[in-house]
Design a protein around this motif. Sequence first.
Motif, PDB file in Angstrom:
ATOM      1  N   UNK A   1       0.843  -1.195   0.000  1.00  0.00           N
ATOM      2  CA  UNK A   1       0.000   0.000   0.000  1.00  0.00           C
ATOM      3  C   UNK A   1       0.880   1.247   0.000  1.00  0.00           C
ATOM      4  N   UNK A   2       0.506   2.240  -0.780  1.00  0.00           N
ATOM      5  CA  UNK A   2       1.229   3.505  -0.813  1.00  0.00           C
ATOM      6  C   UNK A   2       0.987   4.256   0.478  1.00  0.00           C
ATOM      7  N   UNK A   3       2.026   4.423   1.280  1.00  0.00           N
ATOM      8  CA  UNK A   3       1.828   5.029   2.596  1.00  0.00           C
ATOM      9  C   UNK A   3       1.725   6.544   2.539  1.00  0.00           C
ATOM     10  N   UNK A   4       1.695   7.116   1.352  1.00  0.00           N
ATOM     11  CA  UNK A   4       1.411   8.543   1.250  1.00  0.00           C
ATOM     12  C   UNK A   4      -0.080   8.798   1.039  1.00  0.00           C
ATOM     13  N   UNK A   5      -0.877   7.725   0.981  1.00  0.00           N
ATOM     14  CA  UNK A   5      -2.329   7.854   0.905  1.00  0.00           C
ATOM     15  C   UNK A   5      -2.922   7.306   2.198  1.00  0.00           C
ATOM     16  N   UNK A   6      -3.761   8.099   2.831  1.00  0.00           N
ATOM     17  CA  UNK A   6      -4.249   7.760   4.167  1.00  0.00           C
ATOM     18  C   UNK A   6      -5.769   7.857   4.207  1.00  0.00           C
ATOM     19  N   UNK A   7      -6.407   6.786   4.644  1.00  0.00           N
ATOM     20  CA  UNK A   7      -7.860   6.730   4.724  1.00  0.00           C
ATOM     21  C   UNK A   7      -8.293   6.925   6.172  1.00  0.00           C
ATOM     22  N   UNK A   8      -9.126   7.934   6.402  1.00  0.00           N
ATOM     23  CA  UNK A   8      -9.654   8.233   7.724  1.00  0.00           C
ATOM     24  C   UNK A   8     -11.081   7.723   7.798  1.00  0.00           C
ATOM     25  N   UNK A   9     -11.349   6.815   8.732  1.00  0.00           N
ATOM     26  CA  UNK A   9     -12.682   6.245   8.874  1.00  0.00           C
ATOM     27  C   UNK A   9     -13.502   6.985   9.913  1.00  0.00           C
ATOM     28  N   UNK A  10     -14.773   7.199   9.604  1.00  0.00           N
ATOM     29  CA  UNK A  10     -15.697   7.842  10.535  1.00  0.00           C
ATOM     30  C   UNK A  10     -16.738   6.814  10.964  1.00  0.00           C
ATOM     31  N   UNK A  11     -16.751   6.488  12.242  1.00  0.00           N
ATOM     32  CA  UNK A  11     -17.711   5.540  12.804  1.00  0.00           C
ATOM     33  C   UNK A  11     -18.780   6.360  13.512  1.00  0.00           C
ATOM     34  N   UNK A  12     -19.964   6.467  12.883  1.00  0.00           N
ATOM     35  CA  UNK A  12     -20.943   7.480  13.267  1.00  0.00           C
ATOM     36  C   UNK A  12     -22.265   6.869  13.714  1.00  0.00           C
ATOM     37  N   UNK A  13     -23.007   7.667  14.475  1.00  0.00           N
ATOM     38  CA  UNK A  13     -24.365   7.320  14.849  1.00  0.00           C
ATOM     39  C   UNK A  13     -25.350   8.187  14.104  1.00  0.00           C
ATOM     40  N   UNK A  14     -25.957   9.151  14.807  1.00  0.00           N
ATOM     41  CA  UNK A  14     -26.996   9.983  14.206  1.00  0.00           C
ATOM     42  C   UNK A  14     -26.481  11.323  13.694  1.00  0.00           C
ATOM     43  N   UNK A  15     -25.219  11.613  13.891  1.00  0.00           N
ATOM     44  CA  UNK A  15     -24.687  12.936  13.571  1.00  0.00           C
ATOM     45  C   UNK A  15     -24.528  13.145  12.066  1.00  0.00           C
TER      46      UNK A  15
END
Length: 409
Positions: A1-15
Amino acid sequence: MDRTEHLLGLLLGTEEDWPRAFEELVRRLGPVRADGADHTLRTERITIEPFDLRAKPRYDLVIDRLAYWYYVPREWLKKIALMDDVYLLNSPFTFQSMEKHAAYCAMIRLGLKVPETWLVPYKNPVDNARYAYTAAKYNQPFDLDDIAARIGYPMYMKPYDGGAWRGVSRVRDRAALHRAYDESGEMLMHLQASVEGFDVFARSLTIGPDSMVMRFQPDEPMHHRYAVDHAFLSPAAGEEVLTISRLINAFFRWEFNSCESLVVDGSVHPIDYANACPDISITSLHYYFPWAIGSLLKWSAFCAVSGRTPRLDLDTRAYFAVADSDRSYDEKLTEYRKLADDYFETERYHDFCATSLSHVDDLVRDWVVSPAFDELLVSTVRSTYPVPEHDRFVAHFRGLLGLWVDENA
Protein backbone atom coordinates in the motif's frame (compact mmCIF):
# COMPACT_ATOMS: atom_id res chain seq x y z
CA MET A 1 0.00 0.00 0.00
CA ASP A 2 1.23 3.50 -0.81
CA ARG A 3 1.83 5.03 2.60
CA THR A 4 1.41 8.54 1.25
CA GLU A 5 -2.33 7.85 0.91
CA HIS A 6 -4.25 7.76 4.17
CA LEU A 7 -7.86 6.73 4.72
CA LEU A 8 -9.65 8.23 7.72
CA GLY A 9 -12.68 6.24 8.87
CA LEU A 10 -15.70 7.84 10.53
CA LEU A 11 -17.71 5.54 12.80
CA LEU A 12 -20.94 7.48 13.27
CA GLY A 13 -24.37 7.32 14.85
CA THR A 14 -27.00 9.98 14.21
CA GLU A 15 -24.69 12.94 13.57
CA GLU A 16 -24.53 14.75 10.26
CA ASP A 17 -23.27 18.30 10.87
CA TRP A 18 -19.70 17.81 12.03
CA PRO A 19 -19.07 14.74 9.80
CA ARG A 20 -20.09 16.78 6.75
CA ALA A 21 -17.85 19.60 7.94
CA PHE A 22 -14.90 17.28 8.51
CA GLU A 23 -15.33 15.56 5.16
CA GLU A 24 -15.45 18.90 3.36
CA LEU A 25 -12.31 20.19 5.06
CA VAL A 26 -10.41 16.99 4.24
CA ARG A 27 -11.44 17.44 0.59
CA ARG A 28 -10.22 21.04 0.64
CA LEU A 29 -7.00 20.23 2.49
CA GLY A 30 -5.05 19.07 -0.54
CA PRO A 31 -1.63 17.40 -0.31
CA VAL A 32 0.16 17.53 3.04
CA ARG A 33 3.91 17.89 2.57
CA ALA A 34 5.90 15.92 5.14
CA ASP A 35 9.28 14.17 5.09
CA GLY A 36 9.89 15.07 1.48
CA ALA A 37 6.64 13.56 0.17
CA ASP A 38 3.11 14.70 -0.59
CA HIS A 39 0.51 12.89 1.49
CA THR A 40 -3.17 12.76 0.61
CA LEU A 41 -6.07 12.10 2.96
CA ARG A 42 -9.60 11.01 2.30
CA THR A 43 -12.52 10.01 4.48
CA GLU A 44 -15.00 7.16 4.47
CA ARG A 45 -18.02 6.48 6.66
CA ILE A 46 -17.68 3.01 8.17
CA THR A 47 -20.49 0.52 7.80
CA ILE A 48 -21.29 -2.21 10.34
CA GLU A 49 -21.17 -5.81 9.20
CA PRO A 50 -19.70 -9.21 10.13
CA PHE A 51 -15.92 -9.21 10.16
CA ASP A 52 -13.14 -11.76 9.95
CA LEU A 53 -10.77 -11.32 12.87
CA ARG A 54 -7.85 -11.81 10.49
CA ALA A 55 -9.10 -9.35 7.87
CA LYS A 56 -6.84 -6.36 7.25
CA PRO A 57 -8.63 -3.00 7.56
CA ARG A 58 -8.06 -0.26 5.01
CA TYR A 59 -8.06 2.58 7.54
CA ASP A 60 -5.06 4.42 8.93
CA LEU A 61 -7.14 6.20 11.57
CA VAL A 62 -10.70 5.89 12.90
CA ILE A 63 -12.74 8.57 14.65
CA ASP A 64 -15.24 6.66 16.76
CA ARG A 65 -18.55 8.23 17.82
CA LEU A 66 -20.59 5.05 18.12
CA ALA A 67 -18.93 2.22 20.02
CA TYR A 68 -19.68 3.63 23.48
CA TRP A 69 -23.14 2.09 23.14
CA TYR A 70 -23.00 -0.22 20.10
CA TYR A 71 -21.08 -3.40 20.85
CA VAL A 72 -20.46 -4.71 17.32
CA PRO A 73 -18.30 -1.74 16.27
CA ARG A 74 -16.72 -1.68 19.73
CA GLU A 75 -15.40 -5.20 19.25
CA TRP A 76 -14.23 -4.30 15.74
CA LEU A 77 -12.29 -1.37 17.19
CA LYS A 78 -10.61 -3.66 19.71
CA LYS A 79 -9.65 -6.02 16.90
CA ILE A 80 -8.11 -3.33 14.67
CA ALA A 81 -6.31 -1.81 17.67
CA LEU A 82 -4.81 -5.09 18.89
CA MET A 83 -4.10 -6.74 15.54
CA ASP A 84 -3.61 -4.00 12.98
CA ASP A 85 -2.25 -0.88 14.73
CA VAL A 86 -5.01 1.31 13.34
CA TYR A 87 -4.85 4.67 15.09
CA LEU A 88 -7.88 5.35 17.31
CA LEU A 89 -8.44 8.73 18.93
CA ASN A 90 -9.83 7.08 22.06
CA SER A 91 -8.76 3.74 23.46
CA PRO A 92 -11.66 1.27 23.21
CA PHE A 93 -10.31 -0.49 26.28
CA THR A 94 -10.52 2.43 28.72
CA PHE A 95 -13.65 3.94 27.20
CA GLN A 96 -15.91 0.99 27.93
CA SER A 97 -19.39 2.51 27.74
CA MET A 98 -18.36 5.95 29.07
CA GLU A 99 -17.48 4.37 32.42
CA LYS A 100 -16.76 7.28 34.76
CA HIS A 101 -16.13 5.31 37.93
CA ALA A 102 -12.57 4.32 37.03
CA ALA A 103 -11.88 7.89 35.96
CA TYR A 104 -12.91 9.18 39.40
CA CYS A 105 -10.75 6.58 41.12
CA ALA A 106 -7.69 7.36 39.03
CA MET A 107 -7.93 11.11 39.48
CA ILE A 108 -8.49 10.79 43.24
CA ARG A 109 -5.37 8.59 43.29
CA LEU A 110 -3.47 11.36 41.47
CA GLY A 111 -4.54 13.92 44.07
CA LEU A 112 -7.06 15.98 42.12
CA LYS A 113 -9.84 17.77 43.99
CA VAL A 114 -12.66 15.37 43.12
CA PRO A 115 -15.70 15.90 45.38
CA GLU A 116 -16.51 13.23 47.99
CA THR A 117 -17.96 10.30 46.04
CA TRP A 118 -19.54 6.99 47.07
CA LEU A 119 -20.80 4.06 45.01
CA VAL A 120 -24.03 2.47 46.26
CA PRO A 121 -25.50 -0.93 45.27
CA TYR A 122 -28.35 -1.32 42.81
CA LYS A 123 -31.77 -0.39 44.13
CA ASN A 124 -33.40 -3.28 42.24
CA PRO A 125 -31.89 -6.75 41.80
CA VAL A 126 -29.91 -7.30 38.63
CA ASP A 127 -31.32 -9.70 36.05
CA ASN A 128 -29.23 -12.74 36.90
CA ALA A 129 -30.42 -16.11 38.22
CA ARG A 130 -27.56 -16.20 40.74
CA TYR A 131 -28.33 -12.81 42.27
CA ALA A 132 -30.73 -13.89 45.02
CA TYR A 133 -28.35 -16.50 46.44
CA THR A 134 -25.30 -14.24 46.24
CA ALA A 135 -27.13 -11.25 47.69
CA ALA A 136 -28.54 -13.27 50.60
CA LYS A 137 -25.13 -14.67 51.46
CA TYR A 138 -22.79 -11.74 50.81
CA ASN A 139 -24.60 -8.42 50.38
CA GLN A 140 -24.32 -6.35 53.53
CA PRO A 141 -27.26 -4.19 54.59
CA PHE A 142 -26.44 -0.51 54.47
CA ASP A 143 -27.98 2.74 55.64
CA LEU A 144 -28.43 5.13 52.72
CA ASP A 145 -29.18 8.00 55.08
CA ASP A 146 -25.94 7.41 56.97
CA ILE A 147 -23.92 7.60 53.73
CA ALA A 148 -25.74 10.78 52.78
CA ALA A 149 -24.97 12.25 56.19
CA ARG A 150 -21.27 11.54 55.67
CA ILE A 151 -21.31 13.26 52.27
CA GLY A 152 -23.63 16.11 53.27
CA TYR A 153 -26.54 17.74 51.50
CA PRO A 154 -26.91 18.88 48.78
CA MET A 155 -25.40 16.16 46.63
CA TYR A 156 -25.85 14.52 43.24
CA MET A 157 -26.95 11.01 42.43
CA LYS A 158 -25.75 9.94 39.00
CA PRO A 159 -24.99 6.72 37.11
CA TYR A 160 -21.48 5.37 37.52
CA ASP A 161 -21.12 5.09 33.74
CA GLY A 162 -22.57 8.46 32.72
CA GLY A 163 -24.71 8.86 29.64
CA ALA A 164 -25.55 12.43 28.63
CA TRP A 165 -27.16 13.48 31.94
CA ARG A 166 -29.18 10.24 32.09
CA GLY A 167 -30.49 9.62 35.60
CA VAL A 168 -28.76 12.61 37.21
CA SER A 169 -30.58 14.06 40.23
CA ARG A 170 -29.74 16.93 42.52
CA VAL A 171 -30.52 15.70 46.03
CA ARG A 172 -31.35 18.36 48.61
CA ASP A 173 -32.81 16.30 51.45
CA ARG A 174 -33.73 12.82 52.68
CA ALA A 175 -37.00 12.65 50.73
CA ALA A 176 -35.25 13.54 47.47
CA LEU A 177 -32.49 11.02 48.22
CA HIS A 178 -34.88 8.10 48.60
CA ARG A 179 -36.98 9.20 45.63
CA ALA A 180 -33.92 9.35 43.37
CA TYR A 181 -32.63 6.01 44.64
CA ASP A 182 -36.01 4.33 44.14
CA GLU A 183 -36.12 5.66 40.58
CA SER A 184 -32.60 4.48 39.79
CA GLY A 185 -33.84 0.91 39.38
CA GLU A 186 -31.06 -1.29 37.99
CA MET A 187 -28.67 1.59 37.35
CA LEU A 188 -25.53 1.53 39.48
CA MET A 189 -25.23 4.94 41.09
CA HIS A 190 -22.71 7.31 42.59
CA LEU A 191 -23.51 9.74 45.34
CA GLN A 192 -21.29 12.80 44.96
CA ALA A 193 -21.00 15.92 47.08
CA SER A 194 -22.17 19.10 45.41
CA VAL A 195 -19.58 21.85 45.00
CA GLU A 196 -21.64 24.75 46.32
CA GLY A 197 -20.98 28.41 45.67
CA PHE A 198 -18.79 27.79 42.65
CA ASP A 199 -17.77 30.83 40.65
CA VAL A 200 -17.86 29.26 37.23
CA PHE A 201 -18.49 25.99 35.41
CA ALA A 202 -15.77 25.27 32.85
CA ARG A 203 -16.01 22.69 30.10
CA SER A 204 -12.85 21.93 28.17
CA LEU A 205 -12.88 20.12 24.85
CA THR A 206 -9.52 18.51 24.16
CA ILE A 207 -8.45 17.10 20.80
CA GLY A 208 -4.91 15.72 20.91
CA PRO A 209 -2.83 18.30 22.79
CA ASP A 210 -5.15 21.19 21.86
CA SER A 211 -7.81 22.33 24.33
CA MET A 212 -10.57 24.90 24.30
CA VAL A 213 -11.86 25.87 27.74
CA MET A 214 -15.39 27.24 27.52
CA ARG A 215 -17.75 28.78 30.03
CA PHE A 216 -20.53 26.24 30.39
CA GLN A 217 -24.08 27.04 31.54
CA PRO A 218 -25.75 23.63 32.08
CA ASP A 219 -29.13 25.07 33.09
CA GLU A 220 -29.51 26.96 29.81
CA PRO A 221 -30.99 25.54 26.59
CA MET A 222 -28.38 23.77 24.46
CA HIS A 223 -27.82 26.72 22.12
CA HIS A 224 -26.96 28.94 25.13
CA ARG A 225 -24.88 26.52 27.19
CA TYR A 226 -21.51 27.56 25.77
CA ALA A 227 -21.05 31.26 26.49
CA VAL A 228 -18.59 33.23 24.39
CA ASP A 229 -16.38 34.59 27.16
CA HIS A 230 -12.63 34.85 26.74
CA ALA A 231 -11.77 36.01 30.26
CA PHE A 232 -13.98 34.02 32.62
CA LEU A 233 -11.04 32.30 34.33
CA SER A 234 -7.93 33.73 35.91
CA PRO A 235 -4.71 32.77 34.11
CA ALA A 236 -3.80 30.40 36.95
CA ALA A 237 -7.19 28.66 37.01
CA GLY A 238 -7.17 28.45 33.22
CA GLU A 239 -3.79 26.70 33.23
CA GLU A 240 -4.98 24.31 35.93
CA VAL A 241 -8.07 23.37 33.91
CA LEU A 242 -5.90 22.80 30.84
CA THR A 243 -3.44 20.66 32.75
CA ILE A 244 -6.14 18.55 34.36
CA SER A 245 -7.85 18.01 31.00
CA ARG A 246 -4.67 16.87 29.29
CA LEU A 247 -3.58 14.80 32.28
CA ILE A 248 -6.84 12.84 32.26
CA ASN A 249 -6.67 12.26 28.52
CA ALA A 250 -3.03 11.20 28.50
CA PHE A 251 -3.54 8.90 31.49
CA PHE A 252 -6.38 6.98 29.81
CA ARG A 253 -5.17 7.37 26.18
CA TRP A 254 -8.13 9.57 25.27
CA GLU A 255 -7.55 12.09 22.50
CA PHE A 256 -11.07 13.36 21.82
CA ASN A 257 -12.75 14.07 25.13
CA SER A 258 -14.35 16.79 27.24
CA CYS A 259 -13.79 17.58 30.91
CA GLU A 260 -16.07 19.50 33.27
CA SER A 261 -14.70 21.41 36.24
CA LEU A 262 -16.13 23.73 38.87
CA VAL A 263 -13.94 26.63 39.97
CA VAL A 264 -14.32 27.96 43.52
CA ASP A 265 -12.08 30.83 44.65
CA GLY A 266 -9.55 29.78 42.02
CA SER A 267 -9.59 26.14 43.10
CA VAL A 268 -10.47 23.66 40.32
CA HIS A 269 -12.68 20.66 41.09
CA PRO A 270 -13.08 18.21 38.17
CA ILE A 271 -16.52 16.58 38.27
CA ASP A 272 -16.97 14.83 34.91
CA TYR A 273 -14.29 13.77 32.50
CA ALA A 274 -15.12 10.61 30.60
CA ASN A 275 -17.09 11.61 27.54
CA ALA A 276 -16.63 9.08 24.76
CA CYS A 277 -18.77 11.17 22.44
CA PRO A 278 -18.10 14.82 23.36
CA ASP A 279 -20.50 17.40 22.02
CA ILE A 280 -19.25 19.06 18.83
CA SER A 281 -22.54 19.93 17.20
CA ILE A 282 -22.67 23.22 15.34
CA THR A 283 -25.92 24.14 17.12
CA SER A 284 -24.36 23.83 20.56
CA LEU A 285 -20.72 24.82 20.03
CA HIS A 286 -21.60 27.54 17.45
CA TYR A 287 -18.74 30.09 17.92
CA TYR A 288 -16.34 27.31 18.93
CA PHE A 289 -17.33 24.92 16.14
CA PRO A 290 -14.65 26.07 13.63
CA TRP A 291 -11.94 25.59 16.26
CA ALA A 292 -13.19 22.07 17.04
CA ILE A 293 -13.32 20.93 13.41
CA GLY A 294 -10.00 22.56 12.59
CA SER A 295 -8.32 20.92 15.58
CA LEU A 296 -9.82 17.53 14.70
CA LEU A 297 -8.49 17.92 11.16
CA LYS A 298 -4.99 18.86 12.35
CA TRP A 299 -4.69 16.06 14.91
CA SER A 300 -6.06 13.43 12.52
CA ALA A 301 -3.71 14.55 9.77
CA PHE A 302 -0.75 14.58 12.14
CA CYS A 303 -1.45 11.08 13.45
CA ALA A 304 -2.03 9.60 10.00
CA VAL A 305 0.79 11.33 8.13
CA SER A 306 3.54 11.45 10.75
CA GLY A 307 3.31 7.79 11.63
CA ARG A 308 2.45 8.45 15.28
CA THR A 309 2.42 5.08 17.03
CA PRO A 310 -0.78 4.01 18.82
CA ARG A 311 -0.18 3.46 22.54
CA LEU A 312 -2.76 1.25 24.21
CA ASP A 313 -0.70 0.42 27.28
CA LEU A 314 -1.18 2.70 30.29
CA ASP A 315 1.98 3.97 31.92
CA THR A 316 0.21 4.36 35.25
CA ARG A 317 3.29 3.92 37.42
CA ALA A 318 4.87 7.08 36.02
CA TYR A 319 1.83 9.04 37.18
CA PHE A 320 1.56 7.24 40.51
CA ALA A 321 5.21 7.99 41.23
CA VAL A 322 4.36 11.67 41.03
CA ALA A 323 1.19 11.20 43.07
CA ASP A 324 3.08 9.39 45.84
CA SER A 325 5.91 11.92 46.03
CA ASP A 326 6.19 14.71 48.58
CA ARG A 327 5.74 17.37 45.90
CA SER A 328 3.15 20.08 46.45
CA TYR A 329 -0.11 20.02 44.49
CA ASP A 330 1.16 22.64 42.04
CA GLU A 331 4.45 20.77 41.59
CA LYS A 332 2.56 17.58 40.86
CA LEU A 333 0.48 19.36 38.22
CA THR A 334 3.70 20.54 36.58
CA GLU A 335 5.02 16.98 36.43
CA TYR A 336 1.69 15.65 35.15
CA ARG A 337 1.76 18.26 32.38
CA LYS A 338 5.19 17.02 31.33
CA LEU A 339 3.92 13.44 31.19
CA ALA A 340 0.92 14.53 29.14
CA ASP A 341 3.07 16.53 26.72
CA ASP A 342 5.30 13.51 26.32
CA TYR A 343 2.34 11.27 25.49
CA PHE A 344 0.87 13.71 22.99
CA GLU A 345 4.26 14.59 21.48
CA THR A 346 3.16 18.17 21.85
CA GLU A 347 6.33 19.77 20.55
CA ARG A 348 6.49 17.51 17.48
CA TYR A 349 2.81 18.12 16.80
CA HIS A 350 3.18 21.90 16.91
CA ASP A 351 6.22 21.71 14.63
CA PHE A 352 4.22 19.57 12.19
CA CYS A 353 1.35 22.06 12.22
CA ALA A 354 3.74 24.96 11.61
CA THR A 355 5.42 23.29 8.65
CA SER A 356 2.93 20.88 7.05
CA LEU A 357 -0.43 22.33 8.13
CA SER A 358 0.31 26.05 8.26
CA HIS A 359 -2.54 26.77 5.85
CA VAL A 360 -5.27 25.01 7.84
CA ASP A 361 -6.38 28.04 9.89
CA ASP A 362 -6.90 30.06 6.71
CA LEU A 363 -8.60 27.07 5.11
CA VAL A 364 -11.09 26.81 7.97
CA ARG A 365 -11.78 30.55 7.99
CA ASP A 366 -12.37 30.64 4.21
CA TRP A 367 -14.71 27.69 4.50
CA VAL A 368 -16.75 29.25 7.32
CA VAL A 369 -17.51 32.30 5.17
CA SER A 370 -18.41 30.16 2.15
CA PRO A 371 -21.91 29.38 0.83
CA ALA A 372 -21.19 25.69 1.46
CA PHE A 373 -20.80 26.29 5.19
CA ASP A 374 -23.92 28.42 5.34
CA GLU A 375 -25.86 25.65 3.60
CA LEU A 376 -24.61 23.21 6.25
CA LEU A 377 -25.68 25.59 9.00
CA VAL A 378 -29.13 26.15 7.55
CA SER A 379 -29.78 22.46 6.90
CA THR A 380 -28.67 21.59 10.44
CA VAL A 381 -30.98 24.17 11.97
CA ARG A 382 -33.89 22.92 9.85
CA SER A 383 -33.31 19.35 10.99
CA THR A 384 -32.94 20.37 14.66
CA TYR A 385 -35.61 22.97 15.41
CA PRO A 386 -39.35 23.36 14.69
CA VAL A 387 -40.27 25.26 11.52
CA PRO A 388 -41.43 28.44 13.33
CA GLU A 389 -37.97 28.76 14.92
CA HIS A 390 -35.84 28.25 11.78
CA ASP A 391 -35.30 31.93 10.94
CA ARG A 392 -34.55 32.83 14.54
CA PHE A 393 -31.89 30.17 14.99
CA VAL A 394 -30.30 30.66 11.59
CA ALA A 395 -29.81 34.33 12.47
CA HIS A 396 -28.60 33.44 15.97
CA PHE A 397 -25.90 31.04 14.78
CA ARG A 398 -24.90 33.20 11.81
CA GLY A 399 -24.26 36.01 14.26
CA LEU A 400 -22.09 33.91 16.57
CA LEU A 401 -20.10 32.39 13.72
CA GLY A 402 -19.72 35.83 12.15
CA LEU A 403 -18.21 36.98 15.45
CA TRP A 404 -15.71 34.11 15.25
CA VAL A 405 -14.78 35.12 11.70
CA ASP A 406 -14.25 38.75 12.75
CA GLU A 407 -12.12 37.79 15.73
CA ASN A 408 -10.02 35.37 13.68
CA ALA A 409 -9.51 37.56 10.61
